[in-house]
Design an enzyme around this catalytic site. Structure first.
Site, short mmCIF file in Angstrom:
data_model
loop_
_atom_site.label_atom_id
_atom_site.label_comp_id
_atom_site.label_asym_id
_atom_site.label_seq_id
_atom_site.Cartn_x
_atom_site.Cartn_y
_atom_site.Cartn_z
N HIS A 1 7.19 4.16 0.62
CA HIS A 1 6.53 5.14 1.49
C HIS A 1 7.32 5.37 2.77
O HIS A 1 7.93 4.45 3.32
CB HIS A 1 5.07 4.78 1.77
CG HIS A 1 4.85 3.57 2.64
ND1 HIS A 1 4.72 3.65 4.01
CD2 HIS A 1 4.68 2.27 2.32
CE1 HIS A 1 4.49 2.43 4.49
NE2 HIS A 1 4.48 1.57 3.48
N ASP B 1 7.78 -1.85 7.73
CA ASP B 1 6.76 -1.14 6.94
C ASP B 1 6.80 0.36 7.26
O ASP B 1 6.10 0.81 8.12
CB ASP B 1 5.38 -1.73 7.27
CG ASP B 1 4.27 -1.17 6.40
OD1 ASP B 1 4.57 -0.49 5.41
OD2 ASP B 1 3.09 -1.42 6.74
N GLU C 1 1.02 7.02 2.62
CA GLU C 1 0.62 5.78 1.94
C GLU C 1 -0.40 5.02 2.76
O GLU C 1 -1.35 4.44 2.23
CB GLU C 1 1.86 4.89 1.70
CG GLU C 1 1.60 3.62 0.89
CD GLU C 1 1.27 2.38 1.72
OE1 GLU C 1 0.95 1.34 1.15
OE2 GLU C 1 1.31 2.46 2.98
N GLU C 2 -0.17 5.01 4.08
CA GLU C 2 -0.98 4.16 4.97
C GLU C 2 -2.43 4.60 5.08
O GLU C 2 -3.25 3.92 5.69
CB GLU C 2 -0.35 4.13 6.38
CG GLU C 2 1.07 3.54 6.42
CD GLU C 2 1.10 2.02 6.25
OE1 GLU C 2 0.06 1.42 5.93
OE2 GLU C 2 2.19 1.45 6.43
N ASP D 1 8.55 -1.68 -0.68
CA ASP D 1 7.72 -1.57 0.52
C ASP D 1 7.78 -2.91 1.24
O ASP D 1 7.15 -3.88 0.79
CB ASP D 1 6.28 -1.22 0.13
CG ASP D 1 5.40 -1.01 1.36
OD1 ASP D 1 5.89 -1.15 2.49
OD2 ASP D 1 4.19 -0.70 1.17
N HIS E 1 2.11 -2.52 11.35
CA HIS E 1 1.01 -1.69 11.88
C HIS E 1 0.83 -1.89 13.39
O HIS E 1 -0.28 -1.69 13.91
CB HIS E 1 -0.31 -1.93 11.13
CG HIS E 1 -0.20 -1.69 9.65
ND1 HIS E 1 -1.21 -2.00 8.78
CD2 HIS E 1 0.79 -1.17 8.89
CE1 HIS E 1 -0.83 -1.69 7.54
NE2 HIS E 1 0.38 -1.19 7.60
N1 BES Z 1 3.35 -2.41 3.22
C1 BES Z 1 1.95 -2.50 3.41
C2 BES Z 1 1.23 -3.62 2.73
C3 BES Z 1 1.80 -4.43 1.61
C4 BES Z 1 1.38 -5.73 1.55
C5 BES Z 1 2.62 -3.99 0.62
C6 BES Z 1 1.81 -6.56 0.59
C7 BES Z 1 3.07 -4.82 -0.38
C8 BES Z 1 2.65 -6.11 -0.39
C9 BES Z 1 1.31 -1.18 3.10
O1 BES Z 1 1.95 -0.16 3.78
C10 BES Z 1 -0.10 -1.23 3.65
O2 BES Z 1 -0.26 -1.34 4.84
N2 BES Z 1 -1.10 -1.14 2.76
C11 BES Z 1 -2.44 -1.18 3.17
C12 BES Z 1 -3.33 -0.63 2.10
C13 BES Z 1 -3.16 0.84 1.83
C14 BES Z 1 -3.93 1.27 0.62
C15 BES Z 1 -3.58 1.66 3.03
C16 BES Z 1 -2.87 -2.61 3.48
O3 BES Z 1 -2.27 -3.55 2.97
O4 BES Z 1 -3.83 -2.77 4.22
ZN ZN Z 2 1.52 -0.50 5.92
#
Ligand code: BES
Ligand code: ZN
Length: 393
Positions: free
Chosen positions: A203, A223, A257-258, A285, A362
């Site tokens: 992403h 990230d 994605e976020e 990612d 984040h």
């Molecule tokens: N890169 C992160 C999280 C992640 C954690 C990826 C472990 C791969 C392994 C991703 O950008 C993120 O922040 N995802 C969100 C969920 C998404 C559906 C909004 C999160 O982990 O809270």
């Molecule tokens: Zn993220």
């Protein structure tokens, strides 16, 4: 004695209680169906079976009994999914089939037999190139999906990729526009002889804070500038080698994605509707914050087990000095889950275990100076991705 009487009473009630008019649709495990049909007889109607799940209907009055029996026999609380109506039940079952399949099925015969090409290309990966792309991407104030800088950032990626493939008539870069927000996704295609598709994605967007994200500073260096920079380095090396794929290669930088995997979901659903032959998806990612346990962690949930094992064997074969292991996200944590949900085999090699991952994501502190020096960690993922692409091809 009492238990026999209770059973008789329960059986009597189950068999002769008043039938409700509209049946309730449920999906239940095949093992549970086998057992429950001996108890509920004709009241429990099986409509369709998908892998180890059965779509059944039953009169509403039976639900509390079914629930009780499931708990008694299988120690499952509930143990079945309740569906809104017949249509929703069938839709879920169909999707369930593709989700289960995309996690278990063998899509291709995985082989390792392009040693010289892989080793030669892997040697050209440079961590400093990855660092410089991370720097460029984290210089955008943020890459949030609704902000102007978020849209500019993906246009920047598109331009960078266009420059890398400018001399190739078999390559093109497209901005994939989404209806609901200004940030486009970017898709670089290197057309092969075959229409089978291999995807490397990550992403492009970033986020920080809980309010006013469109204006917050969100460098998103790890990230996920790291994933985009890792892919960009793979593209640079393959193009530098004048690599001509047999299969069609696609590199994707997803928008949004976020905010719930929205960009990748639109693309994966479109590919599913169009019946595209995606034989493998590699998600990058967060690749540049090393953890103490393993060099590379394969996320085992929402991914394809066979492809994960293949990626593990690529590490053993080509990067034997590296350690690798498995961990779980526990939820659909990145864009690989969009592909899994659409029925395609996807994997995500991750920078560390979930507990040991970068704690600054984040926030405004997700910056390059907190990542591995010279992006030597991300370079491992770039080498692995080179091996993946060439061996899958
Ligand atoms: N890169 C992160 C999280 C992640 C954690 C990826 C472990 C791969 C392994 C991703 O950008 C993120 O922040 N995802 C969100 C969920 C998404 C559906 C909004 C999160 O982990 O809270
Ligand atoms: Zn993220």
């Amino acid at each position: 004695m009492t238990s026999i009487l209770t059973s008789l009473f329960v059986s009597f009630f189950i068999l002769f209680s008043v039938q409700a008019e509209e049946p309730i649709y449920l999906t239940i495990g095949e093992d549970a169906y086998a057992k429950m049909s001996t108890i509920f007889g004709e009241r429990l109607v099986a409509h369709e079976k998908s892998l180890d799940t059965v779509l059944v209907s039953i009169d509403e009055a039976a639900i509390p009994w079914l629930s009780m029996q499931m708990h008694k026999e299988f120690k499952r609380c509930g143990g079945f999914f309740w569906h809104e109506d017949e249509n929703e039940a069938y839709a879920t079952l169909e999707n369930l089939e593709s989700i289960l399949q995309s996690q278990k099925a063998l899509y291709v015969e995985y082989e390792i037999n392009k040693q010289s090409q892989v080793i030669e290309s892997m040697a050209l990966i440079e961590g400093t190139q990855i660092s410089s792309t991370i720097e460029e991407l984290s210089a955008f104030h943020n890459r949030y999906y609704t902000s102007a800088s978020g849209a500019e950032a993906t246009e920047f990626i598109a331009q960078k990729w266009r420059n890398l493939v400018a001399h190739r008539s078999d390559a093109s870069v497209e901005l994939f526009r989404h209806g609901g927000w200004p940030q486009a996704s970017v898709i670089l295609t290197i057309q092969g002889v075959s229409d089978e598709i291999i995807i490397v994605g990550g992403h492009a967007d970033s986020t920080a804070g809980f309010m006013g994200q469109a204006r917050s500073r969100a460098p998103g260096a790890d990230d996920n500038a790291s994933g985009i920079a890792t892919m960009t380095e793979v593209i640079r090396v393959l193009m530098g080698q004048n690599y001509r794929p047999q299969k069609t290669l696609k590199f994707m930088a997803y928008a949004a994605e976020e905010v719930g995997l929205r960009g990748s979901q639109e693309i994966a659903q479109l590919y599913q509707r169009e019946g595209r032959q995606v034989i493998g998806v590699l998600q990058l990612d967060m690749t540049n914050f090393p953890g103490p346990s393993f060099d590379i962690v394969l996320i085992s949930d929402f991914t394809n087990a066979e492809q994960n094992a293949f990626i593990g064997s690529l590490v053993d074969q080509y990067l034997p000095e590296l350690s690798w292991g498995y961990d779980r996200c526990g939820y659909a944590c990145s864009d690989h889950a969009s592909w899994t949900r659409s029925g395609f085999p996807a994997s995500i090699p991750f920078e560390a275990t979930n507990r040991e991952r970068n704690p600054h994501i984040h926030t405004a502190r997700d910056t390059l100076d907190r990542l591995s020096a010279d992006s030597s960690h991300a370079a491992k993922f770039a080498r692995l991705a080179v091996a993946y692409v060439i061996e899958m091809d």
